[in-house]
Write a protein that holds these residues in place. Sequence first.
Motif, PDB file in Angstrom:
ATOM      1  N   UNK A  33      69.596  42.084  80.020  1.00 14.84           N
ATOM      2  CA  UNK A  33      68.990  42.743  78.867  1.00 14.84           C
ATOM      3  C   UNK A  33      69.664  44.079  78.569  1.00 14.84           C
ATOM      4  N   UNK A  34      69.821  44.984  79.560  1.00 14.00           N
ATOM      5  CA  UNK A  34      70.526  46.242  79.266  1.00 14.00           C
ATOM      6  C   UNK A  34      71.957  46.024  78.787  1.00 14.00           C
ATOM      7  N   UNK A  35      72.675  45.074  79.397  1.00 13.30           N
ATOM      8  CA  UNK A  35      74.066  44.838  79.023  1.00 13.30           C
ATOM      9  C   UNK A  35      74.176  44.414  77.563  1.00 13.30           C
ATOM     10  N   UNK A  36      73.368  43.450  77.154  1.00  9.70           N
ATOM     11  CA  UNK A  36      73.456  42.966  75.779  1.00  9.70           C
ATOM     12  C   UNK A  36      72.818  43.928  74.796  1.00  9.70           C
ATOM     13  N   UNK A  90      73.202  47.222  75.026  1.00  6.05           N
ATOM     14  CA  UNK A  90      74.299  48.158  74.770  1.00  6.05           C
ATOM     15  C   UNK A  90      75.333  47.523  73.849  1.00  6.05           C
ATOM     16  N   UNK A  91      75.673  46.276  74.130  1.00  7.41           N
ATOM     17  CA  UNK A  91      76.649  45.558  73.307  1.00  7.41           C
ATOM     18  C   UNK A  91      76.174  45.489  71.854  1.00  7.41           C
ATOM     19  N   UNK A  92      74.901  45.189  71.672  1.00  6.95           N
ATOM     20  CA  UNK A  92      74.354  45.106  70.325  1.00  6.95           C
ATOM     21  C   UNK A  92      74.336  46.435  69.611  1.00  6.95           C
ATOM     22  N   UNK A  93      74.041  47.511  70.337  1.00  4.71           N
ATOM     23  CA  UNK A  93      74.015  48.833  69.714  1.00  4.71           C
ATOM     24  C   UNK A  93      75.395  49.235  69.214  1.00  4.71           C
ATOM     25  N   UNK A  94      76.439  48.884  69.956  1.00  9.66           N
ATOM     26  CA  UNK A  94      77.788  49.249  69.533  1.00  9.66           C
ATOM     27  C   UNK A  94      78.234  48.453  68.309  1.00  9.66           C
ATOM     28  N   UNK A  95      77.610  47.329  68.053  1.00  7.52           N
ATOM     29  CA  UNK A  95      77.998  46.540  66.894  1.00  7.52           C
ATOM     30  C   UNK A  95      77.498  47.144  65.589  1.00  7.52           C
ATOM     31  N   UNK A  96      76.790  48.266  65.671  1.00  8.24           N
ATOM     32  CA  UNK A  96      76.379  48.960  64.452  1.00  8.24           C
ATOM     33  C   UNK A  96      77.595  49.479  63.698  1.00  8.24           C
ATOM     34  N   UNK A 102      83.528  45.880  75.575  1.00  8.17           N
ATOM     35  CA  UNK A 102      82.573  45.101  76.362  1.00  8.17           C
ATOM     36  C   UNK A 102      83.267  44.354  77.489  1.00  8.17           C
ATOM     37  N   UNK A 103      84.457  43.815  77.206  1.00  6.13           N
ATOM     38  CA  UNK A 103      85.172  43.031  78.204  1.00  6.13           C
ATOM     39  C   UNK A 103      85.599  43.878  79.390  1.00  6.13           C
ATOM     40  N   UNK A 104      86.055  45.098  79.120  1.00  8.59           N
ATOM     41  CA  UNK A 104      86.519  45.951  80.224  1.00  8.59           C
ATOM     42  C   UNK A 104      85.409  46.828  80.784  1.00  8.59           C
ATOM     43  N   UNK A 151      80.598  51.059  79.616  1.00 12.24           N
ATOM     44  CA  UNK A 151      80.448  51.137  81.069  1.00 12.24           C
ATOM     45  C   UNK A 151      79.586  52.333  81.458  1.00 12.24           C
ATOM     46  N   UNK A 152      79.796  53.468  80.802  1.00 12.37           N
ATOM     47  CA  UNK A 152      78.980  54.646  81.104  1.00 12.37           C
ATOM     48  C   UNK A 152      77.514  54.387  80.786  1.00 12.37           C
ATOM     49  N   UNK A 153      77.272  53.770  79.634  1.00  9.23           N
ATOM     50  CA  UNK A 153      75.895  53.475  79.245  1.00  9.23           C
ATOM     51  C   UNK A 153      75.253  52.494  80.212  1.00  9.23           C
ATOM     52  N   UNK A 154      75.999  51.479  80.625  1.00 11.24           N
ATOM     53  CA  UNK A 154      75.455  50.486  81.550  1.00 11.24           C
ATOM     54  C   UNK A 154      75.185  51.096  82.911  1.00 11.24           C
ATOM     55  N   UNK A 155      76.077  51.951  83.394  1.00  8.00           N
ATOM     56  CA  UNK A 155      75.849  52.619  84.677  1.00  8.00           C
ATOM     57  C   UNK A 155      74.602  53.497  84.627  1.00  8.00           C
ATOM     58  N   UNK A 156      74.395  54.172  83.507  1.00  6.73           N
ATOM     59  CA  UNK A 156      73.182  54.984  83.361  1.00  6.73           C
ATOM     60  C   UNK A 156      71.941  54.102  83.377  1.00  6.73           C
ATOM     61  N   UNK A 157      72.009  52.973  82.700  1.00  8.82           N
ATOM     62  CA  UNK A 157      70.893  52.044  82.674  1.00  8.82           C
ATOM     63  C   UNK A 157      70.573  51.537  84.081  1.00  8.82           C
ATOM     64  N   UNK A 158      71.612  51.145  84.821  1.00  8.20           N
ATOM     65  CA  UNK A 158      71.406  50.623  86.167  1.00  8.20           C
ATOM     66  C   UNK A 158      70.848  51.696  87.092  1.00  8.20           C
ATOM     67  N   UNK A 159      71.242  52.945  86.867  1.00  7.91           N
ATOM     68  CA  UNK A 159      70.690  54.049  87.660  1.00  7.91           C
ATOM     69  C   UNK A 159      69.192  54.155  87.456  1.00  7.91           C
TER      70      UNK A 159
END
Length: 208
Positions: free
Chosen positions: A3-6, A8-14, A128-130, A154-162
Amino acid sequence: LSVPAWLIFGMFFITLPMAGGFQREQQSGTLLRFRCLGLSLGTLALSKLLPYFALNLLQFVLLLALGVYGLPAIGLQALSLPGSAGAYALLAVSVALATCSLGLLLAALARSSEQALLLGGGLNILLAAIGGIMVPKSVMPAAMAQLAEVSPMSWALDAFLTLLVGHGSPADIAPYCARLLLFAAVCGVAGLLLFRHRVQQTQWTTHY
């Protein structure tokens, strides 16, 4: 953690509707009409950023709510949201600013709707791939995992996982959010300068 990964991916597609909308306004002569009304560059830029910023924040809230309440409805485990509510708010604002600033930059760079689509879509898929969105960084080769550190996703995902794993506070995700805000500042300044140039150079066209 999908859920967090997708999310973030969706937000960047704005970035895609931002860039595409700018091209349509330029081709239709709308930007020139705004210039004739005497609107300042700041007002024009904010008119591009604020609606998409609000939309991104709404998307953040709705997708988290879907993870918390929607997943159990289809028999899956609900998304747990430990940690501080303020930390989630800080992360949402940081990601939204980063995505909207990137969208402004791409809008100013693209010269056609086709270029906007290629730039926005291609860059988002690459980031997203890298960045560990499509493939977890834990299973990446070492060189690829190091490359992932240049992706704002990656930064956003790491913050989410934290937050999700470590029950983090705003201080715990501050380094990641600082990177996102710095990225937003760089893209925003570059985008604003290019946007100013494009608006000043806009002429009447035959596209209506």
